[in-house]
Design an enzyme around this catalytic site. Sequence first.
Site, PDB file in Angstrom:
ATOM      1  N   ASP A   1      26.495  37.802  37.819  1.00  0.00           N
ATOM      2  CA  ASP A   1      24.887  36.933  37.085  1.00  0.00           C
ATOM      3  C   ASP A   1      25.430  35.480  37.914  1.00  0.00           C
ATOM      4  O   ASP A   1      24.520  34.812  37.007  1.00  0.00           O
ATOM      5  CB  ASP A   1      24.979  37.102  35.960  1.00  0.00           C
ATOM      6  CG  ASP A   1      25.889  36.637  35.530  1.00  0.00           C
ATOM      7  OD1 ASP A   1      27.339  36.619  35.346  1.00  0.00           O
ATOM      8  OD2 ASP A   1      25.238  35.701  34.272  1.00  0.00           O
ATOM      9  N   GLU A   2      25.655  35.673  38.770  1.00  0.00           N
ATOM     10  CA  GLU A   2      26.160  33.584  39.394  1.00  0.00           C
ATOM     11  C   GLU A   2      26.804  33.625  41.132  1.00  0.00           C
ATOM     12  O   GLU A   2      26.740  34.416  41.304  1.00  0.00           O
ATOM     13  CB  GLU A   2      27.597  33.297  38.357  1.00  0.00           C
ATOM     14  CG  GLU A   2      29.235  33.819  38.681  1.00  0.00           C
ATOM     15  CD  GLU A   2      29.396  33.264  37.580  1.00  0.00           C
ATOM     16  OE1 GLU A   2      30.376  31.881  38.230  1.00  0.00           O
ATOM     17  OE2 GLU A   2      30.287  33.624  36.528  1.00  0.00           O
TER      18      GLU A   2
END
Length: 390
Positions: A133-134
């Site tokens: 998620d990054e």
Amino acid sequence: MDKIQNRASRFQNSLNGRPRGIPFLSRVIGHVDLDYFYAQVEEVENPSLRGRPIIVCVFSGRTEDSGVVSTANYKAREFGVHSGMPIVQAKKKLEGHDPEVIRMNHEKYEAVSNRIMEELGELVDVLEPTGIDEAFFDITNSTGGDYSRARGLAESIKTAITKSENLTCSIGIGRSKVVAKLGSDTSKPGGLTVISPEATESFLAPLDASKLYGVGPKTTLILEEMGIRTVGELAKSSPPELERRFGRKFGGYLLAAATGTDADSVVAGLEPTQFSRIVTLRRDTSDPKEVTEQLSAGIKYIHGKLASSGKSFKTVTAIGILTDMSTKTKSKTFETAVSDLTMTGETVSALFDELSRTAGKEFRRAGVRVSSLEDVEDQTSLSEFLRPAR
Ligand code: TTP
Ligand code: CA
């Protein structure tokens, strides 16, 4: 510790990897981090959960409730629940607050993540995903090093993710990876922090040194022994003393991080699987010619992306978003991968011809997507393919 130090030395070594001709201080680096990711994906799938505490859990299977919380939404965090907490303990904290306990479904989150990373890859110059998620990104070229343009671009990234997946994220923009990451951390959830080169020192100075990327509890303890608590204090500390305590590489990294001069560049980390471009038409229309004309810049853009990544494609898709906001698509798949600009334009035009005949409504937005990408050296160009054999 070794792992951290390795990472730190990678940061340092990459001083040499910086593209030539880009002055270090005018880099524009971003870090994007999706908010309470697994739990937010569950909220999007089931909006009736919004407002309630949610914990996404990994069950070990030993007893009914054995296992840990993978992540919790912000409502659950208000009651002290956090990632890594035993499920039993989290349930106790949420007693009487109507919690939703969800089993982690990694494939589901990964599919969302892949779509977002692909979308991000098209919005920035270089994308380096660093987790599900990054990602770090570099937008030095597309912003010309201008931080107000960078703010605009970051805002459009946030809007794009909200539009496509209904998810919120936090973004930090700064002149280095460490600064960008601190920016996204401090804007969680849902925020945007832009730290211009001039504002870097004053942004960093008051932060706890433990917030710096790569600074764990052990390093924090040693820094405290040295009387260093904040990033500002670390930035002013004696380089030989840091070197003595932490070694040349990690000591050097700490100083660079504290001054926002860590030089690691953003390294493209994702093989693209498709490129696309969607535009809002100047007016609603069902004329395929008008649509194709307004897409010509988008098609050129896609060709630029194909060329810079050394890819060609097998499938091209015309995307029409109609006045009632429904989406209609039409695709053509070639037997051999192609990368010919004129041919792409002609194919898109033919696909919109067909689409306009069956759409039943006018187009409001229109787009092109190329997919089934292959490395260029693996195939012949379409013109070559079509050329009669001699
Ligand atoms: P994080 O980005 O650390 O956390 P988050 O997205 O849940 O929350 P926020 O960024 O808003 O603070 O982690 C990303 C995902 O990784 C998270 O949704 C679940 C997973 N994860 C674990 O499975 N175990 C963990 O211990 C952590 C920290 C995260
Ligand atoms: Ca996150």
